[in-house]
Motif scaffolding. Structure first.
Motif, PDB file in Angstrom:
ATOM      1  N   GLU A 151       0.807  -1.217   0.000  1.00  0.00           N
ATOM      2  CA  GLU A 151       0.000   0.000   0.000  1.00  0.00           C
ATOM      3  C   GLU A 151       0.838   1.263   0.000  1.00  0.00           C
ATOM      4  OE1 GLU A 151      -2.674  -0.235   3.254  1.00  0.00           O
ATOM      5  OE2 GLU A 151      -3.779  -1.974   2.450  1.00  0.00           O
ATOM      6  N   GLU A 152       1.992   1.252   0.625  1.00  0.00           N
ATOM      7  CA  GLU A 152       2.779   2.474   0.767  1.00  0.00           C
ATOM      8  C   GLU A 152       3.912   2.573  -0.245  1.00  0.00           C
ATOM      9  OE1 GLU A 152       4.105   2.689   4.773  1.00  0.00           O
ATOM     10  OE2 GLU A 152       2.084   2.782   5.630  1.00  0.00           O
ATOM     11  N   SER A 153       3.867   1.786  -1.284  1.00  0.00           N
ATOM     12  CA  SER A 153       4.923   1.843  -2.292  1.00  0.00           C
ATOM     13  C   SER A 153       4.883   3.174  -3.038  1.00  0.00           C
ATOM     14  CB  SER A 153       4.762   0.686  -3.288  1.00  0.00           C
ATOM     15  OG  SER A 153       5.686   0.817  -4.345  1.00  0.00           O
TER      16      SER A 153
END
Length: 435
Positions: A151-153
């Motif tokens: 999700e935080e890529s």
């Protein structure tokens, strides 16, 4: 010995692959690379590593393939190279791309625009590498390694993160059949869900938005949970341990998957196939990893039997025990149920000759769509995600509404009944924007 960090360093790949004579040294001991790999290969053939974290031994397979290819004047395509060495580690993430450039063929080096340049940041390197794969191959296979699993890529959803160690195989026959389970049954050309179409691609100047010609044709209405496989990180494990770990954690998932494929009802799929046919074909993503349809089905039946018995026992435990308690039928039925459980356990124990599963369903989830299709996708897909076909894409993709009218790529997918281009000529395509 295979647990030593050296075997998973990106920069050792070219050292071994390009060496005329490679020797393995460990303390006061040494062996030629060929002898060393022959010993490891023998252990693999015996299924010695069946329930072991694949990084422990597949790294050697990847290095050996690169070495053999170089010796015969053959090289993998850039995407195959990035894929084969995805499990390797690098202190600088950019080396996940630049560290294998010395193994590219001259023709591929001429096609790619990206060159080793450490003035570029990781996002730009990975993005340009993804675009090079699309341009050099003329297809969208690289998208099967992308998706919003992290999700935080900082990467766009359509750009693979080559530092992310994903154990499930992409749902492309090219990698299912030609990768981990290397055999001689690979066809000369793969079927394609988008028929004989070619990709229509446009990319924004800042390289953040990729526009592709595609069509949104369905929506996911149900997911079946993820079939997780437990791995021994520090020791080898027999193939029976794979069955044991899946039996322990996966019975409820398998029951759900069978229900989604219509097995309890027995109603034929819209193709006319029996539900059980749809089930095993879906879990293999339509491929025959044992070389032929018959051999794959026989291997599947043998491998799946103890899991099926376990699932039946789970059904009986949840439904049968309640009925027994309600009927107050005494201890006789409970003894019979216990005997059945022991019979299942004994049957499993006596199945000595077993190998690890070659199905694609492990670490994935079964999906069911609004139009009644069943398929396979990554475990992080959600209900209400959409399914799209992209021109030049061999497999469908799962997409999700994103920001500013753009879509987020979530996963590749196998959708039973459309993988040979059955829908490709009946759909209306438009340019879809991916961020």
């Amino acid at each position: 010995m295979l647990q030593r960090p050296w075997f998973l360093r990106t920069w050792i790949i070219q050292e071994v692959a390009l060496a005329t004579h490679a020797v393995v040294l460990c303390g006061q001991h040494s062996a030629s690379w060929d002898d060393f790999y022959r010993a490891v290969s023998y252990a693999i053939d015996l299924d010695y590593f069946s329930n072991t974290a694949p990084e422990m031994y597949s790294s050697l397979r990847s290095i050996e393939k690169a070495r053999t290819d170089m010796a015969h004047g053959q090289t993998l395509r850039p995407l195959d190279m990035f894929t084969s060495f995805r499990i390797f580690l690098a202190t600088d993430p950019r080396d996940k791309v630049f560290g294998v450039y010395s193994l590219f063929s001259e023709s591929d080096l001429a096609r790619v625009s990206l060159q080793p340049n450490y003035d570029m940041n990781v996002v730009e390197v990975f993005t340009r590498a993804a675009l090079d794969c699309i341009v050099s191959e003329g297809c969208l296979d690289v998208l099967s390694f992308a998706g919003c699993g992290q999700e935080e890529s900082p990467l766009p959803s359509w750009v693979p993160d080559w530092t992310y160690r994903e154990r499930s195989q992409p749902l492309l026959p090219r990698f299912i059949l030609g990768g981990l389970f290397n055999h001689q049954g690979c066809p000369a050309s793969w079927p394609s869900a988008s028929g004989n179409s070619f990709p229509v691609v446009d990319v924004s100047e800042d390289l953040k938005i990729l526009s592709l010609s595609g069509c949104i044709f369905d929506r996911i209405v149900e997911t079946g949970g993820v079939l997780e496989k437990g791995y021994y990180e520090h020791q080898p494990g027999h193939a029976n341990l794979e069955i044991a770990s899946l039996m322990k954690e996966g019975s409820d998932v398998l029951i759900k998957w069978e229900e989604m494929c219509g097995i309890p009802d027995g109603k034929p799929y819209f193709t006319g196939e029996a539900p059980r046919e749809v089930y095993w074909r879906t879990l293999h993503a339509g491929c025959y990893p044992y070389g032929t349809e018959q051999l794959t089905r026989e291997a599947w039946d043998k491998w799946y039997k103890p899991l099926q018995d376990s699932a039946e026992l789970t059904r009986y435990s949840s439904d049968g025990w309640t009925k027994i308690e309600e009927s107050q039928s005494g201890t006789l039925y409970k003894i019979a149920a216990g005997a059945h459980w022991m019979a299942v356990k004994m049957t499993f124990t006596m199945r000595k000759e077993r190998e690890q599963s070659r199905m694609s369903g492990v670490s994935r989830t079964v999906i069911r769509t609004e139009n009644g299709y069943v398929g396979l996708a990554m475990g992080h897909v959600e209900e209400h995600d959409h399914i799209a076909l992209l021109k030049g894409g061999k497999v469908p993709v799962v997409i999700r509404p994103g920001n500013d009218g753009a879509w987020t790529l979530v996963s590749d997918a196998y959708v039973h009944g459309i993988m040979n281009g059955e829908l490709s000529n009946s759909l209306e395509y438009e340019m879809l924007r991916f961020s």
